[in-house]
Scaffold this active site. Structure first.
Site: not given
Ligand code: ADP
Ligand code: MG
Length: 397
Positions: A37, A198, A355, A378
């Site tokens: 980052r 999921k 991720g 996110g």
């Protein structure tokens, strides 16, 4: 996507430029363990230094929830940041107030300072007007280079853009351009691959994508939920049986939108997810009752490779199998290599994020070969869901 102002249009010489960065990097015992980052921030900082701006870097770190938590200080980042940009970095013990002002006032054109964790103040996450004013007092221009925090409307990610001239930093610009090339104005046909464990975590993603892409490939554990919804016996596999109706709804929506949905036709099965377990390849209609599906099978991989060859753009989130344990990485790795080869040839624009997806692509050794890999987590998922990101919206115009 609406247009946004880039650094090319910013007049920053001699000005104090507040740069919202994401320096929430992995740290262990006060040491940075992964500087990715920080490295991605370098183009913006180097650009501003070259243009003789007085550069003031703002970031959050972890979740101190409005209190000074010493373990969440940004101070350990200073030497790493200095090394990455090849310049001295001053540090202010607070991001607002007298101490911050003293450090910022001392900056000469081309100098860089980092201010302490924004989230030591409640006003940051509250997007509080008084806190925004305190931050704005330290700068003349605002640059947002933290796409990964753009799904939050915080003082430094959204509020500041309304009170100072606001621009997208280089990393923000690269991310927005890459994402636009994958969904907003892509070269068609467009394929999306959605995998992972999921469907419950990716319902909004699936619902958005079926209306935007030509081909939706579903893999990973979430494919089991779709297969089960179509009456396929998935044995002991991870499967959200209560979401069968939801899965059928997504398939129905895809049909109406003219989006072809591709599910696995064969699978690698085993008794459980553990090292050295015996595995078998079975037709999807012949999964033994006591076995789990842990990867897509070779026939599914061949089908996908063929379909990829006919596409111009790929958007990928979610591994196709339980890639953390061998040999259940094989499907994901095979597709990763096919994507890398097509991208290398100039035949495919490939954008991936998430991720575990990033970890899988790194493990497959192809991350350098894709067109763009988003590490935004996110914010990337919310963008895949078709949501408007407040930090991006605030830069429009
Ligand atoms: P990302 O972080 O890229 O958004 P997810 O978190 O949605 O991806 O999914 C990644 C996880 O899905 C991995 O931990 C992987 O082991 C798991 N997974 C993939 N396929 C299966 C499967 N068939 N059964 C169980 N878990 C699976
Ligand atoms: Mg994940």
């Amino acid at each position: 996507m609406a247009s946004f102002k880039t650094l090319d249009r910013a007049n920053v010489e001699g000005k104090r430029v507040l740069v919202r960065a994401d320096l929430n990097v992995p740290m262990k015992e006060g040491r940075v363990t992964d500087a990715t980052r920080i490295e991605r921030l370098a183009p913006t900082l180097k650009d501003l230094i070259a243009k003789k701006a007085k550069v003031v870097v703002l970031s959050h770190f972890d979740r101190p929830k409005g209190k000074r938590v010493p373990e969440m200080s940004l101070k350990p980042i200073v030497p790493v940041l200095a090394k990455v940009i090849g310049a001295n970095v001053a540090f202010a013990d607070d991001c607002i107030g007298a101490e911050a002002k003293r450090i910022v006032d001392a900056l000469q054109p081309g100098d860089v300072a980092l201010l302490e964790n924004l989230r030591y103040h409640n006003g940051e996450e509250a997007n509080d007007a008084a806190f925004i004013k305190d931050l704005a007092a330290l700068g003349d221009v605002y640059v947002n280079d933290a796409f990964s925090a753009a799904h939050r409307a915080h003082a430094s990610t959204e509020g500041l853009a309304h009170v100072l001239p606001a621009y997208a930093g280089r990393q923000m610009q690269a991310e927005l351009e890459a994402l636009a090339s994958a969904l907003d104005n892509p070269k068609k046909p467009v394929m999306a691959i959605v995998g992972g464990s999921k469907i419950s975590t990716k319902l909004d993603v699936l619902n958005n994508l079926v209306e935007r892409v030509d081909l939706l490939v579903i893999g990973g554990g979430m494919a089991n939920t779709f297969l089960n919804a179509q009456g396929v016996d998935v044995g002991k596999s991870l499967c959200e049986r209560d979401l069968a109706g939801t899965a059928r709804g997504i398939l129905e929506k895809a049909k109406k939108a003219g989006c072809e949905v591709v599910l696995p036709t064969d699978a690698v099965v085993a008794e459980g997810l553990k090292d050295g377990v015996a595995t078998a390849v079975v037709d999807i209609k012949a999964v033994p009752a006591d076995k789990m599906i842990l990867d897509v099978g070779p026939a599914s991989v061949r089908t996908l490779e063929g379909k990829l060859g006919g596409c111009k753009t790929l958007l990928w989130n979610g591994p196709l199998g339980a890639f953390e344990i061998k040999p259940f990485d094989a499907g994901t790795f095979a597709i990763a290599k096919a994507v890398a080869a097509l991208t290398d040839k100039g035949a495919l624009i490939s954008v991936a994020g998430g991720g575990d997806t990033v970890a899988a692509l790194n493990a497959a050794g192809v991350s350098e070969k894709l067109t763009y890999i988003s590490t935004a987590g996110g914010a990337f998922l919310e963008w895949m869901e078709g949501k408007e990101l407040p930090g991006v919206k605030a830069l429009e115009g």
